[in-house]
Design a protein around this motif. Structure first.
Motif, short mmCIF file in Angstrom:
data_model
loop_
_atom_site.label_atom_id
_atom_site.label_comp_id
_atom_site.label_asym_id
_atom_site.label_seq_id
_atom_site.Cartn_x
_atom_site.Cartn_y
_atom_site.Cartn_z
N PHE A 1 -2.88 6.03 6.37
CA PHE A 1 -3.02 4.57 6.29
C PHE A 1 -3.81 3.99 7.45
N ILE B 1 0.82 4.10 -2.94
CA ILE B 1 0.49 5.49 -2.66
C ILE B 1 1.61 6.40 -3.16
N ALA C 1 -7.32 3.95 1.59
CA ALA C 1 -6.18 3.86 2.49
C ALA C 1 -6.54 4.32 3.90
N SER D 1 -3.20 9.34 1.60
CA SER D 1 -3.39 8.08 2.32
C SER D 1 -4.21 8.19 3.59
N ASP E 1 0.83 -1.21 0.00
CA ASP E 1 0.00 0.00 0.00
C ASP E 1 0.87 1.26 0.00
#
Length: 520
Positions: free
Chosen positions: A120, A43, A260, A117, A39
């Motif tokens: 996250f 990103i 995200a 993001s 991820d």
């Protein structure tokens, strides 16, 4: 120009690039899997990759090519030199802007990564610092690929379509080499090496395009920034075109950021892998059509031949539907076996495959719309109207945002792709209706007669694939050779059924071969 031949050349090289891209993604899934490391890299790659789509495949070409062609056509003896002078003037302004933008993004990489993001979904400070580091490594690619777009626009105007279409092959080859030669048991190390490979590939692509331009008699000199009417006109066309051409990409950024920040780790990877599969027909058909149609229509309009321009756009829509409808149906119906064959290795387990297939089905519902945007927008750009597409792009982005907020919680990783598909469909509807109202497009009898028949043929193919895919499922988890054979059998069966259904329904005849030979 031979429309079919030009599309085949660009589409063939784009297909080769996309196949290499699938190999790269398959290796990435094997060595990195679906989690925080994957991820974070995706990103970091999203921002420069968005600029690649906006500039290399959209805005800059849309604004630059008609003006470059006009410069070349305005003068008899030194037409090419007039175009080169204009390109040097554009470079004199573009390069300083890109340098400043790169420095600013490097300095503010932390807030940029946060915006993309949402941190996250609550990772540690050290983990987020790792993601920021990956962003800083990939940011130079933004400047490099924008310069590539300038050189590529010149080569496209000179009908050297294949050179620019071959450039993305270097990106995929570089990342494949990085995966095979520099992968590590720690996914964080492998993802970092991929980020380094991104910027290295940008330098390689720029070198390739510069060499090709020189080989075709084009050498651009660096000069002091020139602020003349031509440059002002280019910039006035460029910024609206960036939003207009990049509606899909901007929608993907919104979708990725929400995924995200709100969904479990790995969701960004599911959406990315699904989008990569969805991008295969988009790259083969949509980008190829957009690359060929814009200079063709702008040249026809420049010569005052409105009828030829309208016929070109009709045939472009026909080709888009002919190739897109079966691709969309196949990806919806057979998403799971396709994802299993390509990504179901190593760290990418069966649950990851299932989630990727679900996201792919949602994306693929909008596949015809994604490609029709590439067919319809040249009708605006060739007339140097970039403002109308950008207005519609803004509306579609609002639709996408509303769809994301409404769908992401109940549908999880399927919500953002479905919102993107809905937004793109709204965008196409607005572009089409406006062209028709202005008298710039009218679907001719041939297009109206065949469009619904192509839909029937694609539906018939979908039924056969749905009933028969279970036969091949056991072979989609073996060696590369076995998986490749199973996928080849699936594609061949679908193509055969679609071809037969198209012939039976009257959507395709032997006379259509003339479409590939017709010269504009």
């Amino acid at each position: 120009m031979n429309l079919g031949k030009a599309l085949a050349g660009v589409g063939g090289l784009t297909l080769a690039s996309r196949i290499l891209g699938l190999l790269r993604d398959s290796l990435f899934a094997r060595f990195v899997g679906a989690g925080f490391a994957s991820d974070a890299f995706l990103i970091a790659f999203r921002l420069p990759n968005m600029f690649r789509a906006l500039f290399a495949e959209g805005a800059f070409a849309s604004a630059f090519i008609p003006m470059f062609n006009q410069k070349v056509a305005d003068k008899d003896g030194d037409g090419l030199q007039a175009g080169i002078t204009f390109a040097e003037q554009a470079l004199s302004v573009l390069l300083p802007v890109l340098l400043v933008m790169t420095v600013i993004l490097e300095v503010f990489a932390w807030p940029v990564t946060f915006a993309l993001s949402g941190k996250f979904n609550g990772v540690s400070h050290e983990q987020f610092g790792y993601a920021v580091m990956l962003s800083r490594i990939t940011i130079p690619y933004l400047m490099l690929i924008s310069l590539v777009s300038l050189l590529g626009g010149i080569l496209n105007s000179l009908h050297k379509f294949w050179v620019n279409a071959a450039a993305p092959v270097l990106l995929n080859l570089t990342l494949i080499v990085a995966l095979l030669g520099f992968h590590n048991a720690d996914p964080l190390v492998t993802a970092r090496n991929q980020a380094i490979g991104v910027s290295v590939s940008g330098a390689l692509q720029l070198a390739w395009l510069a060499w090709a331009c020189r080989a075709n008699g084009v050498s651009l000199r660096l000069r002091r920034p020139v602020w003349n009417p031509d440059v002002k006109r280019l910039l006035a066309l460029l910024w609206p075109a960036a939003a207009g051409a990049g509606a899909v990409q901007i929608n993907l950024v919104i979708s990725t950021a929400l995924a995200a920040s709100l969904l479990a780790h790995g969701s960004v990877t599911y959406i990315y892998m699904a989008d990569r599969l969805n991008q295969l027909p988009l790259g083969l058909i949509g980008i190829g059509l957009g690359t060929v149609l814009l200079p063709t229509i702008s040249r026809q309009l420049g010569g005052g031949d409105e009828a030829a321009a309208m016929d070109t756009q009709n045939r472009g829509m026909e080709l888009a539907l002919l190739l897109t409808l079966p691709a969309a149906v196949a990806l919806v119906v057979c998403g799971e076996p396709i994802a299993a064959a390509l990504f179901g290795y190593g760290k990418f387990d069966a649950e990851d495959v299932r989630h990727t297939a679900e996201a792919l089905a949602a994306f693929s519902l909008g596949l015809p719309s994604y490609i029709l945007v590439k067919v319809l927008t040249p009708g605006y750009y060739a007339r140097q109207d970039t403002r109308t597409p950008v207005r519609y792009a803004m509306i579609s982005m609002l639709v996408n945002l509303a769809g994301n907020l409404a769908l992401i919680v109940p549908l999880q990783h399927m919500g953002p792709p479905l919102a993107t598909a809905i937004a793109s469909t709204v965008n196409v509807a607005m572009l089409y209706i406006t062209l028709v109202r202005r008298g710039h497009f009218k679907a001719d009898g041939r297009l109206r007669r065949r469009a619904w028949r192509l839909g029937v043929a694609a539906a018939a193919m979908g039924v056969v694939l749905w009933l028969g895919q279970g036969v091949l499922t056991p072979y989609l988890h073996g060696s590369w050779l076995v998986r490749g054979g199973a996928l080849a059998a699936l594609v061949s069966a679908g193509s055969l059924v679609y071809g037969l259904a198209a012939i039976v329904s009257g959507a395709f005849t032997r006379d259509d071969l003339a479409l590939l030979r017709r010269r504009r």
